[in-house]
Structures are given as C-alpha cells and as structure tokens.
Design an enzyme around this catalytic site. Structure first.
Site, PDB file in Angstrom:
ATOM      1  N   SER A  16       0.821  -1.221   0.000  1.00 30.23           N
ATOM      2  CA  SER A  16       0.000   0.000   0.000  1.00 30.23           C
ATOM      3  C   SER A  16       0.849   1.263   0.000  1.00 30.23           C
ATOM      4  O   SER A  16       0.374   2.337  -0.377  1.00 30.23           O
ATOM      5  CB  SER A  16      -0.904   0.011   1.239  1.00 30.23           C
ATOM      6  OG  SER A  16      -0.154  -0.284   2.408  1.00 30.23           O
ATOM      7  N   ARG A  17       2.099   1.120   0.466  1.00 27.34           N
ATOM      8  CA  ARG A  17       2.945   2.309   0.643  1.00 27.34           C
ATOM      9  C   ARG A  17       4.400   1.927   0.361  1.00 27.34           C
ATOM     10  O   ARG A  17       4.727   0.744   0.267  1.00 27.34           O
ATOM     11  CB  ARG A  17       2.886   2.811   2.094  1.00 27.34           C
ATOM     12  CG  ARG A  17       1.536   3.204   2.545  1.00 27.34           C
ATOM     13  CD  ARG A  17       1.559   3.742   3.973  1.00 27.34           C
ATOM     14  NE  ARG A  17       1.476   2.706   4.975  1.00 27.34           N
ATOM     15  CZ  ARG A  17       2.291   2.591   6.016  1.00 27.34           C
ATOM     16  NH1 ARG A  17       3.284   3.453   6.174  1.00 27.34           N
ATOM     17  NH2 ARG A  17       2.137   1.637   6.908  1.00 27.34           N
ATOM     18  N   ASP A  65      -3.283  -9.694   7.237  1.00 25.93           N
ATOM     19  CA  ASP A  65      -2.162  -9.533   8.167  1.00 25.93           C
ATOM     20  C   ASP A  65      -1.226 -10.710   7.921  1.00 25.93           C
ATOM     21  O   ASP A  65      -1.593 -11.865   8.166  1.00 25.93           O
ATOM     22  CB  ASP A  65      -2.707  -9.547   9.611  1.00 25.93           C
ATOM     23  CG  ASP A  65      -1.614  -9.366  10.653  1.00 25.93           C
ATOM     24  OD1 ASP A  65      -0.427  -9.590  10.337  1.00 25.93           O
ATOM     25  OD2 ASP A  65      -1.953  -9.019  11.792  1.00 25.93           O
ATOM     26  N   VAL A  66      -0.027 -10.434   7.437  1.00 24.13           N
ATOM     27  CA  VAL A  66       0.872 -11.534   7.052  1.00 24.13           C
ATOM     28  C   VAL A  66       1.309 -12.383   8.244  1.00 24.13           C
ATOM     29  O   VAL A  66       1.840 -13.476   8.060  1.00 24.13           O
ATOM     30  CB  VAL A  66       2.132 -11.050   6.274  1.00 24.13           C
ATOM     31  CG1 VAL A  66       1.750 -10.449   4.935  1.00 24.13           C
ATOM     32  CG2 VAL A  66       2.985 -10.104   7.103  1.00 24.13           C
ATOM     33  N   ASN A  92       7.476  -8.426   1.503  1.00 24.90           N
ATOM     34  CA  ASN A  92       7.989  -7.074   1.737  1.00 24.90           C
ATOM     35  C   ASN A  92       7.426  -6.405   2.991  1.00 24.90           C
ATOM     36  O   ASN A  92       8.016  -5.442   3.489  1.00 24.90           O
ATOM     37  CB  ASN A  92       7.644  -6.219   0.496  1.00 24.90           C
ATOM     38  CG  ASN A  92       7.807  -4.736   0.752  1.00 24.90           C
ATOM     39  OD1 ASN A  92       8.907  -4.202   0.704  1.00 24.90           O
ATOM     40  ND2 ASN A  92       6.696  -4.054   1.058  1.00 24.90           N
ATOM     41  N   TYR A 156      19.069  -3.767  16.898  1.00 29.03           N
ATOM     42  CA  TYR A 156      19.272  -5.150  17.333  1.00 29.03           C
ATOM     43  C   TYR A 156      18.184  -6.099  16.813  1.00 29.03           C
ATOM     44  O   TYR A 156      18.491  -7.114  16.169  1.00 29.03           O
ATOM     45  CB  TYR A 156      19.335  -5.211  18.862  1.00 29.03           C
ATOM     46  CG  TYR A 156      19.444  -6.618  19.378  1.00 29.03           C
ATOM     47  CD1 TYR A 156      20.621  -7.356  19.206  1.00 29.03           C
ATOM     48  CD2 TYR A 156      18.360  -7.244  20.002  1.00 29.03           C
ATOM     49  CE1 TYR A 156      20.717  -8.663  19.649  1.00 29.03           C
ATOM     50  CE2 TYR A 156      18.456  -8.550  20.442  1.00 29.03           C
ATOM     51  CZ  TYR A 156      19.636  -9.252  20.266  1.00 29.03           C
ATOM     52  OH  TYR A 156      19.728 -10.552  20.686  1.00 29.03           O
ATOM     53  N   ALA A 160      18.606  -8.853  13.668  1.00 28.59           N
ATOM     54  CA  ALA A 160      18.492 -10.275  14.004  1.00 28.59           C
ATOM     55  C   ALA A 160      17.331 -10.924  13.243  1.00 28.59           C
ATOM     56  O   ALA A 160      17.475 -12.034  12.700  1.00 28.59           O
ATOM     57  CB  ALA A 160      18.294 -10.437  15.514  1.00 28.59           C
ATOM     58  N   LYS A 162      15.914  -9.953  10.400  1.00 24.33           N
ATOM     59  CA  LYS A 162      16.185 -10.017   8.959  1.00 24.33           C
ATOM     60  C   LYS A 162      17.265 -11.074   8.661  1.00 24.33           C
ATOM     61  O   LYS A 162      17.222 -11.734   7.615  1.00 24.33           O
ATOM     62  CB  LYS A 162      16.606  -8.645   8.430  1.00 24.33           C
ATOM     63  CG  LYS A 162      15.494  -7.586   8.442  1.00 24.33           C
ATOM     64  CD  LYS A 162      14.370  -7.912   7.471  1.00 24.33           C
ATOM     65  CE  LYS A 162      13.490  -6.694   7.206  1.00 24.33           C
ATOM     66  NZ  LYS A 162      12.317  -7.003   6.349  1.00 24.33           N
ATOM     67  N   ILE A 191      16.147   3.982   2.540  1.00 20.63           N
ATOM     68  CA  ILE A 191      15.199   4.415   1.501  1.00 20.63           C
ATOM     69  C   ILE A 191      14.171   5.331   2.177  1.00 20.63           C
ATOM     70  O   ILE A 191      13.577   4.935   3.194  1.00 20.63           O
ATOM     71  CB  ILE A 191      14.421   3.204   0.917  1.00 20.63           C
ATOM     72  CG1 ILE A 191      15.359   2.057   0.513  1.00 20.63           C
ATOM     73  CG2 ILE A 191      13.505   3.634  -0.222  1.00 20.63           C
ATOM     74  CD1 ILE A 191      16.050   2.160  -0.802  1.00 20.63           C
TER      75      ILE A 191
END
Ligand code: NAP
Length: 251
Positions: A16-17, A65-66, A92, A156, A160, A162, A191
């Site tokens: 959405s953004r 909601d993922v 994403n 932190y 971790a 990611k 970004i």
C-alpha cells in the site's frame, strides 16, 4: 527497459505504501497481474491497484495480516481464484521494531519482532509455494535489510530478525530449486518511506555522502532489482542476497 512478466501472477505483501507500492507498480508495468496486499491502508492499496489498472495492467487490493495464517491463506486462495496461479511472491511487509540500544530491550520486544518477521515470511511463503510446487515454477523474493549484514547501533531486533529471514531463504532455495522455484533476498540501504520518516535530514545527507553513487536509494531502485529477479532473465539465480545500496557497503 522492463523485464517481460506478461502472463505472470504476483503477490506483493505490504504494497500500500513505500517500497512495496513501488514493487507492485513495477511488476504491473512489466505485465504481471498483481495482488496488492495491505494491513490497514485500504485507500492507499486501492490507489496502487487503480494506478496499475489505469496503466493498462491488472491488479486488486487485498487485506491480510501476514502474521496471521488464516489471513494469508485467504489471500492466496483469492489470488488463485482471480488469476489462476501464483508465480511471484514478494515478502515485503514491514514489521515494526524499537530503535534503541540492545541493553534497553525487553524480551517481549525482541520476540514480537522476531516472530512477526518470521511468521510473515513463513505463512505467506508456505501458502504460495504449494501452488508453485504443483506447477514447478516460482520466484520468491524476500525484502530484507542491509542491516542484517552490516551492523548499526540501535537496530538489534531488526538486524536479528532479517538475518533469520536471510538464512531461511537459503534453505528454501536448496529445497525448492529442484522444483523450478528460485528464492532470493534483497537488502536495501536507507530508503525514504514512512518507515524512515522519523530519521533526521542529517542522517540522509550523511548516508548519501558516504555512498559511492552519492544519493540514498529510492523505492524504485528496490523495485528494479525485484523485477529483474522475478523475470526469466534471473532464471539461474537462487539463494543469493543482492545489496541495493548504492555501494555504501560492499560484501
Ligand atoms: P513502510 O513504508 O512503512 O510500509 C510498510 C508496508 O507494510 C505497508 O504497506 C503496511 O501496510 C505493510 N504492513 C505492515 N505490517 C503488515 C502486516 N502485518 N501484514 C501486511 N502488511 C503489513 O515500509 P518500507 O520502508 O516500504 O519497508 C518495506 C520493506 O523494506 C520492509 O520489509 C523493510 O524492513 C524493508 N526495508 C526498508 C528500508 C528503508 O529504509 N525504508 C531499508 C531496508 C529494508 P499498511 O499501509 O496497511 O499499514
């Protein structure tokens, strides 16, 4: 030049953004049909889908909601109902986190980010990959963060969580490669989006100055790398981590 994605069907989470919106529009421009996922910003997601349709593409907005298995399974089922299949999945969605020194974290804050990030990728990929496995074709792209490879104070939980995403992607790449499914990771640098709007201008100027290409990234820079990885041009690339950071860190 746009990578040809005509006939491909994509889901982009958190579209959405910000970076997700740019990815959804880029895949749409390249010819893919796009499921534009969002959590709360229905109007913004509808606008992204409308922009894709306005440019001659095919897209719809869908709430999920993922971090909720049932939401994600409903999103995948609806996408398959509309477009017949899923070829491309872009994980994403941005899971929030506190920006502060390690010593000041509570375990609950660590757990919320770790489980949120992992649930999003786990549920969404498991749901979408079943369709890809049947058809022996798929492109899975995780949006990580350069901070998973290059440390920065205060990050932190983000680093971790990611890093866990990155490592899981390599196992997925090994297991799914024989089925014609590639799994790759993109690590963006800084970004400008809503997620980084709180950062001072001096930080953006400092990062731009330290970057060989002398600017910070844009959502479209990430979208370009995703479009490439989603295309047949990247058919022999899997299990890799691509930095989209203007060269500020070079592995
Ligand atoms: P953003 O502008 O804050 O957008 C966040 C997006 O994620 C929105 O579409 C939001 O939906 C969606 N979202 C949040 N929680 C969700 C959930 N549980 N289920 C489904 N959707 C959810 O974030 P961004 O900066 O574009 O970040 C996108 C990705 O890039 C993230 O994975 C982030 O970690 C990564 N990244 C960003 C940067 C950066 O500098 N911006 C750098 C490296 C990596 P709603 O609009 O409905 O809330």
């Amino acid at each position: 030049m746009e990578p040809g994605l005509k006939g491909r069907s994509a889901i982009v989470t958190g579209a959405s953004r910000g970076i997700g919106a740019a990815i959804a529009k880029a895949l749409g421009r390249a010819g893919a049909t796009v499921a534009v996922n969002y959590l709360r910003s229905a109007d913004k997601a509808e606008a992204v889908a409308g922009e894709i349709r306005g440019a001659g593409g095919t897209a719809f907005a869908i709430q999920a909601d993922v971090t909720r298995k049932e939401d994600v399974e409903a999103m995948v089922a609806e996408t398959i109902k509309r477009y017949g299949k899923i070829d491309i999945l872009v994980n994403n969605a941005a899971i929030g986190f506190p920006l502060k020194p390690f010593i000041d974290h509570s375990w609950e804050e660590v757990e919320a980010k770790m489980t949120g990030e992992m649930k999003g990728v786990f549920f969404t990929t498991q749901a979408a990959v079943r369709d890809m496995m049947k058809r022996r074709y798929g492109r899975i792209i995780h949006i990580s963060s350069g901070l998973s490879r290059y440390p920065s104070e205060g990050f932190y939980t983000h680093a971790a969580a990611k890093a866990a995403m990155d490592s899981g992607a390599r196992v997925m790449a090994k297991e799914l490669g024989p089925l014609g499914i590639t799994v790759n990771v993109i690590g963006p640098g800084l970004i400008p989006t809503d997620a980084t709007a709180h950062m001072p201008k001096e930080m953006f100027d400092f990062i731009a100055g330290a970057t060989p290409l002398k600017r910070v990234g844009a959502p479209d820079d990430v979208a370009g790398a995703v479009s490439f990885l989603a295309s047949d041009m990247a058919g022999f690339i899997t299990g890799h981590y691509i930095h989209v950071n203007g060269g500020i860190f070079m592995p």
